[in-house]
Design a protein around this motif. Structure first.
Motif, PDB file in Angstrom:
ATOM      1  N   GLU A  57       0.692  -1.013   0.210  1.00  0.00           N
ATOM      2  CA  GLU A  57       0.120   0.102  -0.012  1.00  0.00           C
ATOM      3  C   GLU A  57       0.904   1.471  -0.025  1.00  0.00           C
ATOM      4  OE1 GLU A  57      -2.192  -2.307   3.190  1.00  0.00           O
ATOM      5  OE2 GLU A  57      -0.049  -2.660   1.830  1.00  0.00           O
ATOM      6  N   SER A  58       2.225   1.865   0.569  1.00  0.00           N
ATOM      7  CA  SER A  58       3.028   2.520   0.947  1.00  0.00           C
ATOM      8  C   SER A  58       3.357   2.774  -0.661  1.00  0.00           C
ATOM      9  CB  SER A  58       4.477   2.108   1.415  1.00  0.00           C
ATOM     10  OG  SER A  58       3.394   2.123   2.870  1.00  0.00           O
ATOM     11  N   SER A  59       3.356   2.514  -1.640  1.00  0.00           N
ATOM     12  CA  SER A  59       3.786   2.240  -3.302  1.00  0.00           C
ATOM     13  C   SER A  59       2.960   2.748  -3.332  1.00  0.00           C
ATOM     14  CB  SER A  59       4.142   1.289  -4.024  1.00  0.00           C
ATOM     15  OG  SER A  59       2.618   0.617  -4.111  1.00  0.00           O
ATOM     16  N   MET A  60       0.911   3.355  -3.569  1.00  0.00           N
ATOM     17  CA  MET A  60       0.052   3.691  -3.279  1.00  0.00           C
ATOM     18  C   MET A  60      -0.156   3.458  -4.860  1.00  0.00           C
ATOM     19  SD  MET A  60       1.758   7.591  -3.399  1.00  0.00           S
ATOM     20  CE  MET A  60       1.988   8.084  -2.301  1.00  0.00           C
ATOM     21  N   LEU A  61      -0.129   1.992  -4.991  1.00  0.00           N
ATOM     22  CA  LEU A  61      -0.216   0.893  -5.690  1.00  0.00           C
ATOM     23  C   LEU A  61      -1.648   0.420  -5.341  1.00  0.00           C
ATOM     24  CD1 LEU A  61       2.682   1.188  -8.300  1.00  0.00           C
ATOM     25  CD2 LEU A  61       0.559   3.406  -8.092  1.00  0.00           C
ATOM     26  N   VAL A  62      -1.715  -0.343  -6.723  1.00  0.00           N
ATOM     27  CA  VAL A  62      -2.425  -1.457  -5.673  1.00  0.00           C
ATOM     28  C   VAL A  62      -1.672  -2.878  -6.750  1.00  0.00           C
ATOM     29  CG1 VAL A  62      -4.782  -0.963  -6.484  1.00  0.00           C
ATOM     30  CG2 VAL A  62      -3.702  -2.344  -8.312  1.00  0.00           C
ATOM     31  N   PRO A 334      -1.659  -4.283 -17.940  1.00  0.00           N
ATOM     32  CA  PRO A 334      -2.772  -3.139 -16.638  1.00  0.00           C
ATOM     33  C   PRO A 334      -4.195  -4.026 -16.414  1.00  0.00           C
ATOM     34  CG  PRO A 334      -2.229  -2.303 -18.461  1.00  0.00           C
ATOM     35  CD  PRO A 334      -1.502  -3.480 -19.111  1.00  0.00           C
ATOM     36  N   LEU A 335      -4.348  -3.720 -15.326  1.00  0.00           N
ATOM     37  CA  LEU A 335      -5.919  -4.397 -15.020  1.00  0.00           C
ATOM     38  C   LEU A 335      -6.139  -2.908 -14.360  1.00  0.00           C
ATOM     39  CD1 LEU A 335      -4.883  -7.432 -12.330  1.00  0.00           C
ATOM     40  CD2 LEU A 335      -5.484  -7.445 -14.829  1.00  0.00           C
ATOM     41  N   ASN A 336      -7.734  -3.474 -14.700  1.00  0.00           N
ATOM     42  CA  ASN A 336      -8.516  -2.949 -14.334  1.00  0.00           C
ATOM     43  C   ASN A 336      -9.216  -3.163 -13.105  1.00  0.00           C
ATOM     44  OD1 ASN A 336      -8.957   0.034 -16.400  1.00  0.00           O
ATOM     45  ND2 ASN A 336     -10.452  -2.289 -17.732  1.00  0.00           N
ATOM     46  N   ALA A 337      -9.011  -2.279 -11.575  1.00  0.00           N
ATOM     47  CA  ALA A 337      -9.676  -2.715 -10.204  1.00  0.00           C
ATOM     48  C   ALA A 337     -10.901  -1.850  -9.858  1.00  0.00           C
ATOM     49  CB  ALA A 337      -8.294  -2.944  -9.162  1.00  0.00           C
ATOM     50  N   GLU A 338     -11.400  -2.265  -9.240  1.00  0.00           N
ATOM     51  CA  GLU A 338     -13.020  -1.510  -8.729  1.00  0.00           C
ATOM     52  C   GLU A 338     -12.185  -1.168  -6.909  1.00  0.00           C
ATOM     53  OE1 GLU A 338     -16.211  -3.401  -7.749  1.00  0.00           O
ATOM     54  OE2 GLU A 338     -16.972  -3.773 -10.607  1.00  0.00           O
ATOM     55  N   ALA A 339     -11.992   0.266  -6.745  1.00  0.00           N
ATOM     56  CA  ALA A 339     -12.317   0.784  -6.249  1.00  0.00           C
ATOM     57  C   ALA A 339     -12.620   0.615  -4.563  1.00  0.00           C
ATOM     58  CB  ALA A 339     -11.944   2.210  -5.741  1.00  0.00           C
ATOM     59  N   ILE A 340     -12.195  -0.121  -3.433  1.00  0.00           N
ATOM     60  CA  ILE A 340     -12.963   0.227  -2.054  1.00  0.00           C
ATOM     61  C   ILE A 340     -12.315   1.149  -0.812  1.00  0.00           C
ATOM     62  CG2 ILE A 340     -13.268  -2.535  -2.142  1.00  0.00           C
ATOM     63  CD1 ILE A 340     -11.197  -2.792   0.272  1.00  0.00           C
ATOM     64  N   ASN A 341     -13.464   1.609  -0.068  1.00  0.00           N
ATOM     65  CA  ASN A 341     -12.237   2.644   0.861  1.00  0.00           C
ATOM     66  C   ASN A 341     -13.480   2.622   1.549  1.00  0.00           C
ATOM     67  OD1 ASN A 341     -11.196   4.599   1.554  1.00  0.00           O
ATOM     68  ND2 ASN A 341     -11.927   5.752  -0.659  1.00  0.00           N
ATOM     69  N   ASN A 342     -13.433   3.352   2.746  1.00  0.00           N
ATOM     70  CA  ASN A 342     -14.055   3.866   4.181  1.00  0.00           C
ATOM     71  C   ASN A 342     -13.039   5.202   4.611  1.00  0.00           C
ATOM     72  OD1 ASN A 342     -15.216   3.863   6.719  1.00  0.00           O
ATOM     73  ND2 ASN A 342     -13.513   1.903   7.861  1.00  0.00           N
ATOM     74  N   PHE A 343     -14.172   5.859   4.408  1.00  0.00           N
ATOM     75  CA  PHE A 343     -13.785   7.624   4.094  1.00  0.00           C
ATOM     76  C   PHE A 343     -15.548   8.383   4.550  1.00  0.00           C
ATOM     77  CE2 PHE A 343     -12.144  11.246   3.650  1.00  0.00           C
ATOM     78  CZ  PHE A 343     -10.943  11.207   3.809  1.00  0.00           C
ATOM     79  N   LEU A 471      -2.791  14.807  -5.109  1.00  0.00           N
ATOM     80  CA  LEU A 471      -2.749  13.334  -5.744  1.00  0.00           C
ATOM     81  C   LEU A 471      -3.856  12.364  -5.437  1.00  0.00           C
ATOM     82  CD1 LEU A 471      -1.819  10.433  -7.211  1.00  0.00           C
ATOM     83  CD2 LEU A 471       0.224  10.041  -5.490  1.00  0.00           C
ATOM     84  N   PRO A 472      -4.921  12.078  -5.790  1.00  0.00           N
ATOM     85  CA  PRO A 472      -5.814  11.216  -4.970  1.00  0.00           C
ATOM     86  C   PRO A 472      -6.148   9.785  -5.396  1.00  0.00           C
ATOM     87  CG  PRO A 472      -7.302  12.636  -7.280  1.00  0.00           C
ATOM     88  CD  PRO A 472      -5.241  12.415  -7.287  1.00  0.00           C
ATOM     89  N   LEU A 473      -6.229   9.363  -3.759  1.00  0.00           N
ATOM     90  CA  LEU A 473      -6.261   8.164  -4.050  1.00  0.00           C
ATOM     91  C   LEU A 473      -7.210   7.376  -2.643  1.00  0.00           C
ATOM     92  CD1 LEU A 473      -2.527   8.565  -1.341  1.00  0.00           C
ATOM     93  CD2 LEU A 473      -2.898   7.205  -4.039  1.00  0.00           C
ATOM     94  N   PRO A 474      -8.084   6.452  -3.766  1.00  0.00           N
ATOM     95  CA  PRO A 474      -9.645   6.347  -4.104  1.00  0.00           C
ATOM     96  C   PRO A 474      -9.520   5.087  -3.803  1.00  0.00           C
ATOM     97  CG  PRO A 474      -8.800   6.054  -6.458  1.00  0.00           C
ATOM     98  CD  PRO A 474      -7.997   7.148  -5.903  1.00  0.00           C
ATOM     99  N   VAL A 475      -8.744   4.346  -3.051  1.00  0.00           N
ATOM    100  CA  VAL A 475      -8.676   2.718  -3.238  1.00  0.00           C
ATOM    101  C   VAL A 475      -8.421   2.787  -1.382  1.00  0.00           C
ATOM    102  CG1 VAL A 475      -7.841   0.410  -2.664  1.00  0.00           C
ATOM    103  CG2 VAL A 475      -7.638   1.593  -4.784  1.00  0.00           C
ATOM    104  N   GLY A 476      -9.144   2.858  -0.447  1.00  0.00           N
ATOM    105  CA  GLY A 476      -9.293   2.780   1.101  1.00  0.00           C
ATOM    106  C   GLY A 476      -8.424   4.064   1.213  1.00  0.00           C
ATOM    107  N   GLY A 477      -7.987   5.513   0.399  1.00  0.00           N
ATOM    108  CA  GLY A 477      -7.758   6.708   0.809  1.00  0.00           C
ATOM    109  C   GLY A 477      -6.031   6.521   0.852  1.00  0.00           C
ATOM    110  N   ILE A 478      -5.153   5.251   0.542  1.00  0.00           N
ATOM    111  CA  ILE A 478      -4.209   4.828   0.474  1.00  0.00           C
ATOM    112  C   ILE A 478      -3.157   4.858  -0.658  1.00  0.00           C
ATOM    113  CG2 ILE A 478      -3.350   5.024   3.250  1.00  0.00           C
ATOM    114  CD1 ILE A 478      -4.395   1.346   2.454  1.00  0.00           C
ATOM    115  N   MET A 479      -4.333   3.942  -2.188  1.00  0.00           N
ATOM    116  CA  MET A 479      -3.564   3.233  -3.186  1.00  0.00           C
ATOM    117  C   MET A 479      -5.199   3.852  -4.311  1.00  0.00           C
ATOM    118  SD  MET A 479      -3.466  -0.201  -2.193  1.00  0.00           S
ATOM    119  CE  MET A 479      -4.215  -0.830  -1.416  1.00  0.00           C
TER     120      MET A 479
END
Length: 545
Positions: A57-62, A334-343, A471-479
């Motif tokens: 997650e710290s790479s900000m990438l899935v 590359p893949l298309n991944a759906e975002a999960i979040n809690n914000f 830089l938006p990070l829509p996956v969990g607010g971290i990726m």
């Protein structure tokens, strides 16, 4: 249908410590034969690199996008602790990481997070119970109990901590450690509980003490924490008990290199080739019982081809016999991944972070470049109109942590060494609960930076009076699901902007993210208040006269 191919070069046999010309024959993803020949070639074949401890997650990438970048540097596998996304989304976050990683030809080995939430002194987005830890550990997809950050819980015999350790032992899976600065009897007690590794040593003496007690040491060199120079000499006498790891790797750093850089630096420092490669390839595979090939007949065909054994320029990377990188280009699609979040929080106002002055002295966090530990300072407060304000002339700036899971008053403290002259930076990457953290020269700029993060439900931002970069990070607010090279470019731009605003830290956002990590001493800030990591309790901002 039989899939067969052959690769020739100088075979680097790490286990037997020899190099010889030969040909590796691959059939259906496994090494069928390694045939020695008399004809020398100008390239070298060796096992692929393994990062022995990293938070993807710290790479900000899935994970799938992390893999696309890592294989270019010869990395074929990672020991991945998913507790960052777990602190945001719980077990759903862990399963997201596993599922996304399975969609690409790369070997992600995830652990069961042991400390979610990391402490009771902060607000996390989720909790992983003992039952859920067992649910994870009984799966073949989970290889270990991830870092036991709650070292006080180990030392004071917390029953929940010991229950998680016993579950890992029940399934014959190792337990990772996290015990910065722990030595002597306390270290012995921690290790005796069944904890097998530590990546938090920042002095050679500490690491030697833990090695003597039977622990394995991970030499860490990430974007923020850099312990390589202090620890690399350990490899000379402890080649079977040392591994390399990055822990946290920002996208701009990952673009430049990975474990290959540590191997090269070790060789440049005079470490024996085979000892360095043991740490990078062999030891992690054996310790965690990984299905990663070690360049032996019958193994999975996980290996790399380099042009020489000095620079370690990666020509090709193979995983399960599949060519996944060639001449600096990733061949993973590359893949298309759906975002999960809690914000779930609303924008804040400058009045919410004002601090009334009732005394003249305050406790200040001293950030240290290249380290996760901090110092505690006591300084004269800069007071204006009855409020304690940022003092950019003396580099004492206001820092806040805002709960992002519900509306609550922000926690406020002060910090030294960020160096901003007129601006603010903010991030929803704030270990380990990932609330919003910000530092800046004025209340108005801090709230401006924070509100940019809130508006996109996660990200990093840097602002001045006239400009803002986000830089938006829509996956969990971290990726993010974006292309890794694009993310690296965006991150580099914001990082440069933060430095133009005066920040003198080598990695401003990575350092900022660790100012909320309460389990590493000495002084940190959570959304609930200023925290003394030595005493493991909250402390007051204002000091006694």
């Amino acid at each position: 249908m039989i899939d067969s191919r052959a690769v020739s070069g100088q075979i680097v046999d790490i286990i037997n410590k020899r190099i010889y010309p030969g040909t590796v024959t691959i059939i259906n993803g496994h090494i069928n034969n390694i045939a020695e020949s008399s004809q020398a070639t100008d390239q070298y074949i060796l096992p692929g690199f393994i990062d022995a401890h990293v938070h993807i997650e710290s790479s900000m990438l899935v994970p799938s996008e992390f893999a696309r970048m890592a294989v270019v540097h010869g990395t074929v596998a990672t020991i991945s602790d998913p507790h960052e996304i777990a602190n945001v989304c719980g077990i759903e976050g862990v399963n997201f990481m596993i599922k996304n990683g399975e969609q690409v030809p790369f070997k992600f080995y995830f652990g069961a997070p042991s400390c979610v939430p990391a402490t009771t002194f902060e607000t996390a987005g989720a909790e992983i119970s003992v039952d859920e830890v067992e649910e994870l550990l009984k799966s073949d997809k989970i290889k270990y109990l991830a870092e036991m950050m709650n070292w006080p819980g180990v030392l004071f015999n917390d029953p929940l901590v010991y229950e998680k350790i016993k579950i890992a032992q029940k399934y014959n899976k190792p337990v990772d450690g996290h015990a910065p600065g722990l030595r002597g009897e306390k270290a012995a007690q921690y290790i005796a509980a069944g904890i097998s590794t530590d990546h938090e040593c920042f002095t050679r003496e500490e690491a030697l003490n833990k090695l003597e007690l039977g622990m394995k040491i991970l030499i860490r060199e990430g974007s923020a924490a850099k312990n390589f120079d202090a620890l690399i000499d350990l490899l000379n006498d402890h080649e079977d008990s040392v591994m390399f790891c990055s822990d946290d790797k920002h996208p701009d750093s990952l673009l430049l290199g990975h474990i290959n850089q540590l191997v090269k630096r070790a060789l440049d420092g005079g470490v024996d080739l085979f000892k360095a490669l043991k740490a990078a390839c062999i030891n992690p595979a054996k310790h965690y019982k990984l299905d990663v090939g070690l360049l032996k007949e019958g193994d999975s065909a996980d290996f790399i081809v380099v042009d020489n054994l000095d620079d370690f320029n990666i020509k090709e990377t193979y995983i399960n016999g599949c060519l996944v990188a060639s001449d600096g280009e990733s061949l993973i699609k590359p893949l298309n991944a759906e975002a999960i979040n809690n914000f779930n929080c609303n924008p804040i106002e400058p009045t919410e972070i004002k601090v009334n002055a009732s005394g003249s002295r305050i406790a200040v966090i001293e950030a240290l470049d290249g380290q996760l530990i901090t110092n505690r300072l006591e300084v004269d407060a800069f007071i204006k109109d009855g409020f304690i304000e940022s003092d950019s002339d003396n580099d004492i700036l206001k820092i806040i942590v805002k709960n992002r899971y519900k509306d609550a008053p922000p926690a406020v403290a002060f910090i030294k060494n960020f160096g901003l002259k007129n601006g603010a930076i903010a991030s929803s990457i704030a270990h380990d609960s990932h609330n919003i953290i910000s530092v800046g020269t004025s209340d108005e700029l801090i709230t401006k930076a924070v509100n940019h993060i809130i508006s996109c439900k996660g990200g990093i931002s840097a602002v001045s009076d006239t400009e803002a970069k986000v830089l938006p990070l829509p996956v969990g607010g971290i990726m993010t699901t974006k292309n890794g090279h694009e993310v690296a470019d965006l991150y580099t731009s914001i990082d440069l902007f933060a430095k133009q605003l005066g920040c003198k830290l080598s990695s401003p956002f990575m350092s900022l993210s660790f100012m909320a990590l309460l389990v590493i001493p000495s002084l940190k800030l959570s959304d609930l208040g200023l925290f003394d990591g030595e005493k493991f309790e909250f402390t007051k901002l204002e000091c006694s006269e």
